[in-house]
Enzyme design. Structure first.
Site, PDB file in Angstrom:
ATOM      1  N   ASP A  99     -13.456  -4.738  15.353  1.00  0.00           N
ATOM      2  CA  ASP A  99     -12.247  -5.149  14.632  1.00  0.00           C
ATOM      3  C   ASP A  99     -12.220  -6.681  14.685  1.00  0.00           C
ATOM      4  O   ASP A  99     -11.730  -7.263  15.651  1.00  0.00           O
ATOM      5  CB  ASP A  99     -11.011  -4.516  15.306  1.00  0.00           C
ATOM      6  CG  ASP A  99      -9.760  -4.643  14.450  1.00  0.00           C
ATOM      7  OD1 ASP A  99      -9.817  -5.290  13.383  1.00  0.00           O
ATOM      8  OD2 ASP A  99      -8.718  -4.083  14.865  1.00  0.00           O
ATOM      9  N   ARG A 115       0.812  -1.223   0.000  1.00  0.00           N
ATOM     10  CA  ARG A 115       0.000   0.000   0.000  1.00  0.00           C
ATOM     11  C   ARG A 115       0.845   1.271   0.000  1.00  0.00           C
ATOM     12  O   ARG A 115       0.297   2.365  -0.124  1.00  0.00           O
ATOM     13  CB  ARG A 115      -1.006  -0.005   1.159  1.00  0.00           C
ATOM     14  CG  ARG A 115      -0.391   0.022   2.544  1.00  0.00           C
ATOM     15  CD  ARG A 115      -1.481   0.050   3.617  1.00  0.00           C
ATOM     16  NE  ARG A 115      -0.910   0.159   4.951  1.00  0.00           N
ATOM     17  CZ  ARG A 115      -1.577   0.510   6.029  1.00  0.00           C
ATOM     18  NH1 ARG A 115      -2.871   0.787   5.950  1.00  0.00           N
ATOM     19  NH2 ARG A 115      -0.989   0.577   7.208  1.00  0.00           N
ATOM     20  N   GLU A 141     -13.513  -6.088   4.518  1.00  0.00           N
ATOM     21  CA  GLU A 141     -12.251  -6.398   3.863  1.00  0.00           C
ATOM     22  C   GLU A 141     -12.271  -7.827   3.314  1.00  0.00           C
ATOM     23  O   GLU A 141     -12.502  -8.783   4.054  1.00  0.00           O
ATOM     24  CB  GLU A 141     -11.110  -6.206   4.864  1.00  0.00           C
ATOM     25  CG  GLU A 141     -11.153  -4.809   5.490  1.00  0.00           C
ATOM     26  CD  GLU A 141     -10.163  -4.622   6.624  1.00  0.00           C
ATOM     27  OE1 GLU A 141      -9.078  -5.219   6.581  1.00  0.00           O
ATOM     28  OE2 GLU A 141     -10.482  -3.868   7.566  1.00  0.00           O
ATOM     29  N   HIS A 198      -8.802  -3.841   1.547  1.00  0.00           N
ATOM     30  CA  HIS A 198      -9.264  -3.255   2.816  1.00  0.00           C
ATOM     31  C   HIS A 198     -10.282  -2.145   2.519  1.00  0.00           C
ATOM     32  O   HIS A 198     -10.039  -0.960   2.770  1.00  0.00           O
ATOM     33  CB  HIS A 198      -8.003  -2.704   3.508  1.00  0.00           C
ATOM     34  CG  HIS A 198      -8.135  -2.229   4.908  1.00  0.00           C
ATOM     35  ND1 HIS A 198      -9.081  -1.311   5.317  1.00  0.00           N
ATOM     36  CD2 HIS A 198      -7.400  -2.527   6.004  1.00  0.00           C
ATOM     37  CE1 HIS A 198      -8.910  -1.059   6.610  1.00  0.00           C
ATOM     38  NE2 HIS A 198      -7.904  -1.788   7.046  1.00  0.00           N
TER      39      HIS A 198
HETATM   40  C1  BG6 Z   1      -7.864  -3.232  10.057  1.00  0.00           C
HETATM   41  C2  BG6 Z   1      -7.247  -3.920  11.230  1.00  0.00           C
HETATM   42  O1  BG6 Z   1      -7.879  -4.088   8.970  1.00  0.00           O
HETATM   43  O2  BG6 Z   1      -7.087  -2.081   9.725  1.00  0.00           O
HETATM   44  C3  BG6 Z   1      -7.215  -2.939  12.396  1.00  0.00           C
HETATM   45  O3  BG6 Z   1      -7.982  -5.088  11.549  1.00  0.00           O
HETATM   46  C4  BG6 Z   1      -6.467  -1.683  12.002  1.00  0.00           C
HETATM   47  O4  BG6 Z   1      -6.621  -3.562  13.515  1.00  0.00           O
HETATM   48  C5  BG6 Z   1      -7.092  -1.106  10.747  1.00  0.00           C
HETATM   49  O5  BG6 Z   1      -6.532  -0.740  13.064  1.00  0.00           O
HETATM   50  C6  BG6 Z   1      -6.393   0.139  10.216  1.00  0.00           C
HETATM   51  O6  BG6 Z   1      -5.034  -0.063  10.032  1.00  0.00           O
HETATM   52  P1  BG6 Z   1      -4.113   1.112   9.560  1.00  0.00           P
HETATM   53  O7  BG6 Z   1      -2.709   0.579   9.553  1.00  0.00           O
HETATM   54  O8  BG6 Z   1      -4.572   1.492   8.164  1.00  0.00           O
HETATM   55  O9  BG6 Z   1      -4.322   2.250  10.523  1.00  0.00           O
END
Ligand code: BG6
Length: 302
Positions: free
Chosen positions: A215, A101, A274, A170
């Site tokens: 989550d 990413r 996701e 995601h």
């Molecule tokens: C989710 C995770 O997919 O992504 C969470 O399960 C996490 O635990 C969230 O907080 C966001 O992650 P990031 O790295 O984009 O802040």
């Protein structure tokens, strides 16, 4: 070297359905149009940041606080998590959710035909990725904008040994109010609750509601999920192929406040569903083999 000018030259301006331009933060964005829809993809992270059908509200949520910097992930849209999901086990120094990413992806092709416009991006192992993760791979990401949005992530094992990885699309969906929506397609599925010391629980029979920080890794599940949004009077349907796990995430208020690249109240207007293969359902590929995980997003009136 892939510059905005070289991409413009390569793809010309003959087709007004595919446009390469400088997006937020000067990062290269590809605008993909069809007669009835539009999508945007940044080469940074192969990140889809926008999809909407003509005259409709965007389907993907984007944070107004998102950073657009080469070393940071974009907040919203569809980040690609690869080759690991969340923190990398045993490697606290490794970036959260892998390096895909925050990597610049190459443009393989872009084409418009009938009612669909397609962009194919690729990312291969390189001296930089090998420093972070000592495995050879070739990833190809095909984004198809039509009346639906389809995202297909293919990963090939180009090394000699076995390849083991996690992956997630995601996806952040826009909703009128996270407290008012329901999510269907998870009834009876077990999940790991990351907000409760990884306790394993089972989803009840009723459509899921978001009523607190959420989550969860649902596993195994290959089902489609439907978000019913009474405020926007629409359903968002996320169907998937070759994906055995689904993550549902909403940070709720306290966590939202703690995130620098996310507005304090933005948690009300998003939910992440996701499409993934994570945890016990990580993918294992023998040398020379490949695997493609696909998510398709569509909307319908309620
Ligand atoms: C989710 C995770 O997919 O992504 C969470 O399960 C996490 O635990 C969230 O907080 C966001 O992650 P990031 O790295 O984009 O802040």
């Amino acid at each position: 070297m892939q510059t905005l000018d070289s991409l413009k030259q390569r793809f010309g301006s003959s087709d007004d359905r595919i446009r390469f331009e400088a997006g937020e933060g000067g990062l290269t964005r590809v605008v993909l149009k069809t007669p009835r829809s539009e999508g945007h993809v940044y080469l940074h992270g192969a990140h889809v940041t926008h999809f909407a059908k003509a005259g409709e509200k965007p389907v993907l949520f984007m944070s107004k606080q998102s950073l657009f910097k080469p070393d940071k992930a974009i907040r919203g849209g569809v980040p690609i998590c690869f080759p690991w999901f969340g923190p990398r086990a045993g490697h606290p120094e490794s970036p959260m959710h892998g390096f895909a990413r925050t990597s610049e992806w190459d443009v393989e092709s872009a084409s418009a035909e009938g009612d669909r416009t397609t962009l194919v991006l690729s990312l291969r192992s390189s001296p930089e990725t090998l420093k972070l993760w000592p495995h050879e791979f070739a990833a190809r990401y095909t984004v198809t904008v039509a009346d639906t949005l389809t995202m297909a992530l293919e990963v090939a094992n180009t090394g000699q040994g076995e390849l083991n990885f996690e992956e997630a699309l995601h996806t952040y969906f826009t909703v009128s109010n996270a407290k008012d929506i329901t999510i269907e397609g998870l009834a009876g599925v077990d999940y790991i609750d990351k907000t409760d010391s990884l306790a394993v629980k089972t989803q009840g029979g009723k459509p899921m509601k978001i009523a607190e920080e959420t989550d969860r890794i649902y596993l195994p599940t290959t089902s489609a999920n439907t978000v019913r949004d009474p405020g926007l009077r629409r359903r968002i349907v996320n169907t998937k192929q070759n994906s055995d796990t689904t993550v549902i995430w909403n940070p709720w208020s306290a966590k939202a406040k703690a995130m620098a690249d996310f507005g304090d109240d933005e948690w009300l207007n998003m939910v992440c569903i996701e499409t993934c293969n994570v945890n016990k359902h990580a993918v294992t590929l023998a040398a020379g083999r490949s695997h493609t995980m696909t998510a398709t997003v569509s909307t319908q009136p309620l």
